[in-house]
Design a protein around this motif. Structure first.
Motif, PDB file in Angstrom:
ATOM      1  N   GLU A 205      -8.624   2.987  -3.517  1.00  0.00           N
ATOM      2  CA  GLU A 205      -7.874   4.258  -2.886  1.00  0.00           C
ATOM      3  C   GLU A 205      -7.692   4.805  -2.190  1.00  0.00           C
ATOM      4  O   GLU A 205      -7.085   5.788  -1.398  1.00  0.00           O
ATOM      5  CB  GLU A 205     -10.422   5.596  -3.522  1.00  0.00           C
ATOM      6  N   HIS A 206      -8.413   3.223  -1.179  1.00  0.00           N
ATOM      7  CA  HIS A 206      -8.010   4.189  -0.061  1.00  0.00           C
ATOM      8  C   HIS A 206      -6.396   2.444   0.580  1.00  0.00           C
ATOM      9  O   HIS A 206      -6.435   3.067   1.734  1.00  0.00           O
ATOM     10  CB  HIS A 206      -8.853   2.685   1.772  1.00  0.00           C
ATOM     11  N   ALA A 207      -7.207   1.488  -0.187  1.00  0.00           N
ATOM     12  CA  ALA A 207      -5.784   0.833  -0.229  1.00  0.00           C
ATOM     13  C   ALA A 207      -4.524   1.921  -0.567  1.00  0.00           C
ATOM     14  O   ALA A 207      -3.249   1.859   0.024  1.00  0.00           O
ATOM     15  CB  ALA A 207      -5.635   0.127  -1.429  1.00  0.00           C
ATOM     16  N   GLY A 208      -4.356   2.890  -1.870  1.00  0.00           N
ATOM     17  CA  GLY A 208      -3.189   3.552  -1.758  1.00  0.00           C
ATOM     18  C   GLY A 208      -2.933   4.646  -0.960  1.00  0.00           C
ATOM     19  O   GLY A 208      -1.788   4.614  -0.533  1.00  0.00           O
ATOM     20  N   ASN A 209      -3.764   4.573  -0.386  1.00  0.00           N
ATOM     21  CA  ASN A 209      -3.994   6.145   0.639  1.00  0.00           C
ATOM     22  C   ASN A 209      -2.844   5.624   2.043  1.00  0.00           C
ATOM     23  O   ASN A 209      -2.097   5.401   2.295  1.00  0.00           O
ATOM     24  CB  ASN A 209      -5.451   6.514   1.355  1.00  0.00           C
TER      25      ASN A 209
END
Length: 233
Positions: A205-209
């Motif tokens: 999730e954070h990687a996508g953000n």
């Protein structure tokens, strides 16, 4: 008041004890016969880093005097640990002898250059590589062509002559150039990748953000640079 500014964080001591300890349990153990030669290799690469660091500090001073602008915010020296070096040798499928390492591993010593604006990255690159005793060996522009993760930085490998008591040696040095914003992003992304106790779904999730924020951050830095240039006239 006189302005004081620390440009380069230097570490002028090659820790032989640390090199010895790092050899234990590493793929080099039992294969590097002469520890002194390995230490000499590190010392030579470290001298190359110091040469490039001094050149960059001088360039920043010259820009401050002639153009009323410091393109470099700060710099950091980095020497690859022996364990990290061994891992790279294994990954490349190379032998562990020092002659092979000298010829094939160019990033034992490096400098990370943090600039104030995007254009400063290329300004510093041009000023450095145009010097007659600096040779550009390799160039990867991840600013104009970012990695899939969103990572942006300009990676160079340059060589510089280092004068020693037994002669002159051309020493490779890795130079990474990025803006303050890109450095902040890269630090957070590095922490995300190596934070092993975080659940995978949260990492994804954070990687996508972060990938989305990298583009937004680049756009913001471009606009801030335009304001700066307008103020400079």
């Amino acid at each position: 008041l006189e302005e004081q500014k620390m440009i380069l964080e230097r570490n002028n001591f090659v820790d032989i004890k640390q090199i010895t300890n790092d050899l234990k349990g590493s793929p080099f153990e039992g294969q590097v016969e002469n520890l002194k030669e390995l230490a000499q290799l590190y010392q030579l690469r470290h001298s190359g880093v110091n040469e490039i660091g001094t050149k960059l500090e001088n360039l920043d001073d010259e820009y401050s005097m002639n153009y009323d602008h410091n393109p470099i915010h700060h710099m950091e020296e980095r020497m690859k640990s022996v364990r990290s070096l061994a891992g790279k040798v294994v990954k490349k499928g190379l032998s562990m002898d020092l002659d092979t390492i000298r010829k094939n591993i160019q990033d034992i010593g490096g400098i990370r250059v943090i600039t104030n604006y995007i254009d400063d990255v290329y300004r510093v690159e041009s000023a450095l590589t145009q010097q007659s005793d600096v040779t550009l060996l390799k160039r990867k522009d991840y600013i104009k062509n970012p990695k899939p993760s969103g990572y942006r930085s300009l990676h160079l490998v340059v060589s510089v002559p280092v004068f020693q008591s037994n002669g002159v040696f051309d020493v490779p040095v890795e130079v990474q150039l990025r803006t303050i914003g890109m450095d902040m992003w890269a630090s957070l992304e590095h922490k995300l990748r190596y934070k092993t106790n975080v659940p995978k779904e949260k990492v994804d999730e954070h990687a996508g953000n972060l990938k989305e924020y990298a583009g937004e951050l680049y756009n913001i830095e471009t606009k801030m640079q335009a304001i700066f240039e307008d103020l400079q006239g």
